[in-house]
Write a protein that holds these residues in place. Structure first.
Motif, PDB file in Angstrom:
ATOM      1  N   ILE A   1       7.562   3.497-110.902  1.00 30.85           N
ATOM      2  CA  ILE A   1       7.138   4.637-111.714  1.00 30.85           C
ATOM      3  C   ILE A   1       7.546   5.990-111.130  1.00 30.85           C
ATOM      4  O   ILE A   1       7.393   7.011-111.801  1.00 30.85           O
ATOM      5  CB  ILE A   1       5.611   4.622-111.943  1.00 30.85           C
ATOM      6  CG1 ILE A   1       4.864   4.611-110.602  1.00 30.85           C
ATOM      7  CG2 ILE A   1       5.211   3.427-112.795  1.00 30.85           C
ATOM      8  CD1 ILE A   1       3.345   4.707-110.749  1.00 30.85           C
ATOM      9  N   ALA A   2       8.068   6.011-109.907  1.00 34.40           N
ATOM     10  CA  ALA A   2       8.512   7.285-109.335  1.00 34.40           C
ATOM     11  C   ALA A   2       9.480   7.037-108.191  1.00 34.40           C
ATOM     12  O   ALA A   2       9.397   6.027-107.490  1.00 34.40           O
ATOM     13  CB  ALA A   2       7.324   8.106-108.839  1.00 34.40           C
ATOM     14  N   ALA A   3      10.402   7.987-108.024  1.00 33.28           N
ATOM     15  CA  ALA A   3      11.330   7.984-106.891  1.00 33.28           C
ATOM     16  C   ALA A   3      11.510   9.425-106.453  1.00 33.28           C
ATOM     17  O   ALA A   3      11.879  10.281-107.259  1.00 33.28           O
ATOM     18  CB  ALA A   3      12.670   7.371-107.281  1.00 33.28           C
ATOM     19  N   ASN A   4      11.231   9.700-105.191  1.00 32.96           N
ATOM     20  CA  ASN A   4      11.328  11.058-104.674  1.00 32.96           C
ATOM     21  C   ASN A   4      12.396  11.118-103.586  1.00 32.96           C
ATOM     22  O   ASN A   4      12.324  10.388-102.603  1.00 32.96           O
ATOM     23  CB  ASN A   4       9.978  11.499-104.096  1.00 32.96           C
ATOM     24  CG  ASN A   4       9.952  12.988-103.790  1.00 32.96           C
ATOM     25  OD1 ASN A   4      10.831  13.733-104.213  1.00 32.96           O
ATOM     26  ND2 ASN A   4       8.951  13.420-103.057  1.00 32.96           N
ATOM     27  N   GLY A   5      13.391  11.990-103.781  1.00 33.21           N
ATOM     28  CA  GLY A   5      14.457  12.133-102.803  1.00 33.21           C
ATOM     29  C   GLY A   5      15.720  11.385-103.165  1.00 33.21           C
ATOM     30  O   GLY A   5      16.729  11.497-102.473  1.00 33.21           O
ATOM     31  N   LEU A   6      15.688  10.620-104.238  1.00 36.81           N
ATOM     32  CA  LEU A   6      16.872   9.894-104.681  1.00 36.81           C
ATOM     33  C   LEU A   6      17.742  10.856-105.483  1.00 36.81           C
ATOM     34  O   LEU A   6      17.425  11.212-106.604  1.00 36.81           O
ATOM     35  CB  LEU A   6      16.470   8.701-105.543  1.00 36.81           C
ATOM     36  CG  LEU A   6      17.574   7.697-105.885  1.00 36.81           C
ATOM     37  CD1 LEU A   6      18.061   7.000-104.619  1.00 36.81           C
ATOM     38  CD2 LEU A   6      17.067   6.667-106.877  1.00 36.81           C
ATOM     39  N   GLY A   7      18.832  11.323-104.879  1.00 33.16           N
ATOM     40  CA  GLY A   7      19.650  12.333-105.527  1.00 33.16           C
ATOM     41  C   GLY A   7      19.100  13.730-105.336  1.00 33.16           C
ATOM     42  O   GLY A   7      19.546  14.680-105.977  1.00 33.16           O
ATOM     43  N   GLY A   8      18.087  13.865-104.460  1.00 32.72           N
ATOM     44  CA  GLY A   8      17.584  15.183-104.100  1.00 32.72           C
ATOM     45  C   GLY A   8      16.350  15.649-104.828  1.00 32.72           C
ATOM     46  O   GLY A   8      15.800  16.691-104.506  1.00 32.72           O
ATOM     47  N   GLY A   9      15.865  14.909-105.830  1.00 35.68           N
ATOM     48  CA  GLY A   9      14.711  15.383-106.585  1.00 35.68           C
ATOM     49  C   GLY A   9      13.706  14.293-106.872  1.00 35.68           C
ATOM     50  O   GLY A   9      13.852  13.147-106.456  1.00 35.68           O
ATOM     51  N   LEU A  10      12.656  14.667-107.615  1.00 35.79           N
ATOM     52  CA  LEU A  10      11.598  13.742-108.002  1.00 35.79           C
ATOM     53  C   LEU A  10      11.875  13.210-109.403  1.00 35.79           C
ATOM     54  O   LEU A  10      12.089  13.979-110.343  1.00 35.79           O
ATOM     55  CB  LEU A  10      10.241  14.448-107.974  1.00 35.79           C
ATOM     56  CG  LEU A  10       9.044  13.649-108.505  1.00 35.79           C
ATOM     57  CD1 LEU A  10       8.796  12.422-107.632  1.00 35.79           C
ATOM     58  CD2 LEU A  10       7.806  14.534-108.568  1.00 35.79           C
ATOM     59  N   ILE A  11      11.872  11.894-109.533  1.00 31.68           N
ATOM     60  CA  ILE A  11      12.058  11.234-110.824  1.00 31.68           C
ATOM     61  C   ILE A  11      10.791  10.449-111.126  1.00 31.68           C
ATOM     62  O   ILE A  11      10.337   9.652-110.305  1.00 31.68           O
ATOM     63  CB  ILE A  11      13.263  10.276-110.799  1.00 31.68           C
ATOM     64  CG1 ILE A  11      14.540  11.018-110.394  1.00 31.68           C
ATOM     65  CG2 ILE A  11      13.445   9.610-112.155  1.00 31.68           C
ATOM     66  CD1 ILE A  11      15.723  10.094-110.141  1.00 31.68           C
ATOM     67  N   THR A  12      10.190  10.691-112.290  1.00 32.27           N
ATOM     68  CA  THR A  12       8.990   9.961-112.680  1.00 32.27           C
ATOM     69  C   THR A  12       9.164   9.386-114.078  1.00 32.27           C
ATOM     70  O   THR A  12       9.956   9.878-114.880  1.00 32.27           O
ATOM     71  CB  THR A  12       7.744  10.871-112.662  1.00 32.27           C
ATOM     72  OG1 THR A  12       7.940  11.950-113.591  1.00 32.27           O
ATOM     73  CG2 THR A  12       7.500  11.444-111.274  1.00 32.27           C
TER      74      THR A  12
END
Length: 206
Positions: A49-60
């Motif tokens: 449900i979330a990835a932080n730091g993947l490609g430099g930002g927060l994805i939710t």
């Protein structure tokens, strides 16, 4: 003169390797069924449900992919009161291409050391369990990376783990993920070193 050559060489080496220090990426998952026997614990159906730091930002998002794992065998303690599982098994994080998440396997590896299964008794007499363990495996962009995961179960009430429960939330963190362009920067540094040393040696010989 030779001291200056060595100093310049050291500086050019430090710059690319400093960039190679990289950063960290954090993944959050929720839900899924955690099943267990003396042969090990297995998580299936948990949603990324979330990835932080993947490609430099927060994805939710409500569904970015899946997280699944299996541990080694129970090597100490019990399923009900807490214990330790052996290293090995498997740990996989996969993305579905939503919101900038890679489409396919992001991380594929296993537990590198004992996996700790801990019983938490709350003040009201009910229970939760946590699973913690260190990881190593293959990163989707190439190379081997290391990390750790913590998984928290839902409250099991006044009863104990009976072989199956639901994961409330999980967090998995990986460190030393190479920054984009690191390898090209390293190559540039090595080429520069070659040019500097060659010119300085020519000056010393003349």
């Amino acid at each position: 003169m030779m001291k200056k050559v060595l100093l310049l060489t050291a500086l050019v080496l430090v710059l690319p390797f400093a960039a190679f220090a990289g950063s960290s990426v954090d993944f959050t998952n929720g839900g899924g069924t955690l099943s267990g026997t003396n042969s090990g614990l297995t998580l299936t159906g948990s949603t990324l449900i979330a990835a932080n730091g993947l490609g430099g930002g927060l994805i939710t998002g409500s569904n970015l992919g899946t997280v699944s794992f299996s541990t080694g065998v129970l090597s100490g303690g019990t399923l009900q009161m807490g214990g330790t599982f052996a290293a090995g098994g498997a740990f996989t994080i996969s993305g579905n291409g939503t919101g900038g998440i890679p489409n396919g396997v992001i991380f594929n590896g296993s537990f590198t050391g004992p996996v700790t299964w801990t019983l938490i008794t709350l003040g009201n007499g009910t229970h939760n369990y946590t699973l913690t363990g260190s990881l190593t495996g293959t990163w989707y962009a190439g190379g081997t990376i290391n990390g750790a995961t913590v998984q928290l179960t839902i409250n099991t009430g006044r009863g104990f783990f009976n072989g199956k429960t639901t994961v409330s939330s999980g967090d998995t963190n990986f460190t030393t993920v190479p920054e984009p362009g690191t390898l090209s920067l390293l190559g540039t540094g090595l080429i520069a070193i070659g040019g500097i040393v060659r010119r300085k040696l020519q000056m010393l010989r003349s």
